[in-house]
Design an enzyme around this catalytic site. Structure first.
Site, short mmCIF file in Angstrom:
data_model
loop_
_atom_site.label_atom_id
_atom_site.label_comp_id
_atom_site.label_asym_id
_atom_site.label_seq_id
_atom_site.Cartn_x
_atom_site.Cartn_y
_atom_site.Cartn_z
N ARG A 1 0.77 -1.29 0.01
CA ARG A 1 0.16 -0.03 -0.05
C ARG A 1 0.87 1.22 0.11
NH1 ARG A 1 -3.08 -2.77 3.62
NH2 ARG A 1 -4.49 -4.12 2.75
N LYS B 1 2.44 11.28 -11.42
CA LYS B 1 1.52 10.42 -12.36
C LYS B 1 2.62 9.16 -12.72
CE LYS B 1 -1.53 13.53 -14.77
NZ LYS B 1 -1.87 14.20 -16.08
N GLU C 1 8.57 17.92 -24.95
CA GLU C 1 7.61 18.26 -23.89
C GLU C 1 8.37 19.48 -23.22
OE1 GLU C 1 5.23 16.50 -22.87
OE2 GLU C 1 5.36 14.30 -22.84
N LYS D 1 6.22 23.10 -14.19
CA LYS D 1 5.36 21.85 -13.95
C LYS D 1 5.14 21.85 -12.41
CE LYS D 1 4.37 17.13 -14.44
NZ LYS D 1 4.67 15.72 -15.14
N GLU E 1 -5.22 16.75 -11.04
CA GLU E 1 -6.02 17.23 -12.19
C GLU E 1 -7.24 17.46 -12.13
OE1 GLU E 1 -3.83 15.51 -15.75
OE2 GLU E 1 -5.71 15.72 -16.87
N ASN F 1 -1.32 18.27 -20.97
CA ASN F 1 -1.62 17.27 -21.64
C ASN F 1 -1.74 17.82 -23.33
OD1 ASN F 1 -1.52 14.73 -20.40
ND2 ASN F 1 -3.42 15.52 -19.42
N HIS G 1 -1.48 15.82 -26.21
CA HIS G 1 -1.30 14.45 -25.80
C HIS G 1 -2.69 13.52 -26.16
CE1 HIS G 1 2.01 15.92 -23.49
NE2 HIS G 1 2.16 14.72 -22.90
N HIS H 1 -1.51 10.43 -27.80
CA HIS H 1 -1.89 9.11 -27.39
C HIS H 1 -2.62 8.34 -28.28
CE1 HIS H 1 -1.47 10.49 -22.88
NE2 HIS H 1 -0.28 10.15 -23.46
N HIS I 1 6.77 8.44 -27.71
CA HIS I 1 5.79 9.33 -26.92
C HIS I 1 6.02 10.84 -27.39
CE1 HIS I 1 2.92 10.77 -23.92
NE2 HIS I 1 4.04 11.59 -23.38
P1 NAD Z 1 11.72 5.72 -22.23
O1 NAD Z 1 11.68 5.36 -20.91
O2 NAD Z 1 11.18 4.42 -23.17
O3 NAD Z 1 13.18 5.70 -22.72
C1 NAD Z 1 13.51 6.26 -24.09
C2 NAD Z 1 14.61 5.19 -24.56
O4 NAD Z 1 15.94 5.50 -24.02
C3 NAD Z 1 14.74 3.59 -24.04
O5 NAD Z 1 15.05 2.64 -24.77
C4 NAD Z 1 15.55 3.76 -22.76
O6 NAD Z 1 16.17 2.65 -22.31
C5 NAD Z 1 16.73 4.78 -23.26
N1 NAD Z 1 17.43 5.57 -22.36
C6 NAD Z 1 16.84 5.85 -21.37
N2 NAD Z 1 17.91 6.76 -20.54
C7 NAD Z 1 18.96 6.70 -21.28
C8 NAD Z 1 20.45 7.20 -21.26
N3 NAD Z 1 20.58 7.96 -20.40
N4 NAD Z 1 21.20 6.68 -22.19
C9 NAD Z 1 20.90 5.98 -23.38
N5 NAD Z 1 19.63 5.30 -23.44
C10 NAD Z 1 18.78 5.96 -22.56
O7 NAD Z 1 11.01 6.86 -22.79
P2 NAD Z 1 10.63 8.40 -22.27
O8 NAD Z 1 10.66 9.31 -23.62
O9 NAD Z 1 11.79 8.58 -21.35
O10 NAD Z 1 9.56 8.31 -21.55
C11 NAD Z 1 8.29 7.94 -22.35
C12 NAD Z 1 7.14 7.66 -21.17
O11 NAD Z 1 6.88 8.47 -20.30
C13 NAD Z 1 5.67 7.02 -21.81
O12 NAD Z 1 5.40 5.81 -21.20
C14 NAD Z 1 4.72 8.30 -21.37
O13 NAD Z 1 3.74 7.85 -21.18
C15 NAD Z 1 5.41 8.62 -20.11
N6 NAD Z 1 5.18 10.11 -19.70
C16 NAD Z 1 4.57 10.27 -18.51
C17 NAD Z 1 4.40 11.11 -17.83
C18 NAD Z 1 4.04 11.43 -16.24
O14 NAD Z 1 3.75 12.70 -15.99
N7 NAD Z 1 4.12 10.37 -15.53
C19 NAD Z 1 4.77 12.36 -18.46
C20 NAD Z 1 5.18 12.30 -19.85
C21 NAD Z 1 5.44 10.98 -20.67
N1 GLY Z 2 2.67 14.91 -18.17
C1 GLY Z 2 1.19 15.52 -17.81
C2 GLY Z 2 1.31 15.68 -16.32
O1 GLY Z 2 2.08 15.28 -15.46
O2 GLY Z 2 0.17 16.12 -15.98
#
Ligand code: NAD
Ligand code: GLY
Length: 371
Positions: free
Chosen positions: A130, A152, A194, A236, A246, A254, A257, A261, A274
């Site tokens: 939890r 998130k 972003e 942010k 939110e 978003n 987004h 999405h 993404h």
């Molecule tokens: P990711 O986590 O897939 O990383 C991108 C790629 O880069 C992967 O292959 C990873 O292994 C590689 N990588 C990461 N760091 C590295 C480094 N320093 N050197 C070499 N390779 C590296 O993608 P992302 O773009 O970081 O994140 C996308 C995800 O984030 C999506 O699932 C999206 O929905 C989510 N997201 C969440 C929020 C939130 O508020 N929680 C906001 C925006 C996006």
């Molecule tokens: N990435 C959108 C949020 O965190 O609300």
């Protein structure tokens, strides 16, 4: 307007102000190896590092080394890499590691990776016993400017992106800019989507700054990257500090987004990154804003040009307008099947509202590739 010549301290911290859930985001160089980056965390005997097959070999030993002074036992779970693995089966690997290693409810989890690792580690932390504390150590630009901040956490469902998750804040975010040196170019561009997002929705000065400094950002100039991460986190933090769950304002984050999405789930997770989908989605959302008479075409062109300069796609895949609409109805902002779009109501300010399907379909016809 800010200039990258502005001398920045080596480390800067942005506070995210959420009462007892407040925490700091450290931004700077060489933070991964500094014990101070990880001081004042909840006391525990055990830590679990969550990483993936790509990032683990690059940085796991360094994180483990710096944590050794604080934790008697440090375990690591290495997840498969990629958006297509952001689901139940991979999440369960984290729970397996927690249980097999006898992790108790004080165990501190560390998300070492991009947004995929961060979102999954955060969701596991929110639900294991939890809730156990966790720390974000984002290694992509996208994760440093957005996903690691604000709490998130989620996994994907085949029918919808990030549909299963929780709001759960980390104890700390450590953004070491040096880690971006190993990031593939395509991922750097995805992160810039972003960064760019914050300009049209909240800060025109920042949009000017990004336009002036986009080449430095693409060249990974550390001063430019540090400023971009810091300003993004400040914006942010300002938004999340007012609307953590939110209820309203946070939806502006978003921007791009809803369309993005739809592209990601419509093409199958992982086909477009993404950030690529968000880049293109911002062009669509800006174009829709223009069609609704909120902004003029000059601003849409300006934003499109910047997204192109970040080497991001500006035309969507041709999924067909009906399919886009169907996918967007599953969006978390939808109410009673009505799609809510984040639109620009004037440059530097965003609003959330519905739009007629026919207008959206017409815009999609113009913003997508022909075949
Ligand atoms: P990711 O986590 O897939 O990383 C991108 C790629 O880069 C992967 O292959 C990873 O292994 C590689 N990588 C990461 N760091 C590295 C480094 N320093 N050197 C070499 N390779 C590296 O993608 P992302 O773009 O970081 O994140 C996308 C995800 O984030 C999506 O699932 C999206 O929905 C989510 N997201 C969440 C929020 C939130 O508020 N929680 C906001 C925006 C996006
Ligand atoms: N990435 C959108 C949020 O965190 O609300």
């Amino acid at each position: 307007m800010q200039d990258t010549e502005t001398s920045l301290p080596d480390i800067s911290s942005v506070k995210i102000d959420l009462g007892e859930r407040s925490y700091r985001i450290d931004i700077g160089s060489a933070l991964l190896d500094q014990a101070a980056s990880f001081s004042d965390l909840p006391r525990a005997s055990t830590a679990l590092i969550v990483t993936n097959t790509q990032v683990g070999p690059l940085y796991e030993v360094r994180l483990r080394t710096v944590l050794q002074g604080q934790f008697k036992q440090i375990h690591t779970v290495v997840l498969p890499d990629g958006e297509e693995h952001k689901g139940w089966e991979t999440l369960n690997l984290i729970f397996n590691a927690l249980l097999q290693n006898g992790c108790d409810r004080k165990t501190v989890m560390f998300a070492l990776g991009g947004g995929v690792v961060g979102d999954m580690c955060g969701y596991a932390a929110a639900s294991y016993m939890r809730g156990v504390p966790f720390v974000q150590v984002p290694t992509t630009l996208l994760a440093q400017v957005d996903s690691s901040v604000g709490g998130k956490t989620a996994i994907n469902h085949p029918l919808g992106k990030n549909m299963i998750g929780a709001f759960y804040q980390p104890q700390r975010v450590v953004c070491d800019i040096d880690l971006l040196s190993t990031l593939p170019e395509r991922e750097l561009s995805a992160g810039l989507a972003e960064v760019i997002k914050y300009g049209p929705i909240a800060d025109l000065d920042f949009l000017d700054w990004i336009e002036t400094n986009i080449d430095s950002l693409m060249a990974r100039d550390p001063v430019a990257l540090t400023y971009a991460v810091r300003r993004s986190c400040e914006i942010k933090a300002w938004v999340v500090g007012q609307d953590e769950r939110e209820a309203g304002l946070r939806a502006i984050l978003n921007f791009g987004h809803t369309f993005g999405h739809a592209i990601e789930s419509g093409l199958g997770y992982g086909a477009w990154l993404h950030g690529e989908a968000v880049g293109c989605g911002m062009v669509m959302a800006a174009t829709l804003s223009e069609r609704l008479g909120l902004i003029d075409s000059g601003f849409v062109k300006r934003l499109t040009r910047l997204i192109q300069r970040a080497h991001l796609p500006t035309r969507g895949p041709n999924l067909g307008a009906e399919r886009y609409l169907e996918l967007m109805r599953i969006d978390k902002k939808s109410e009673g099947g009505e799609i809510k779009f984040v639109l620009i109501n004037r440059p530097g300010s965003a609003t959330v509202r519905a739009a007629p399907d026919a207008l959206v379909a017409e815009m999609l016809g113009e913003c997508c590739t022909a075949s």
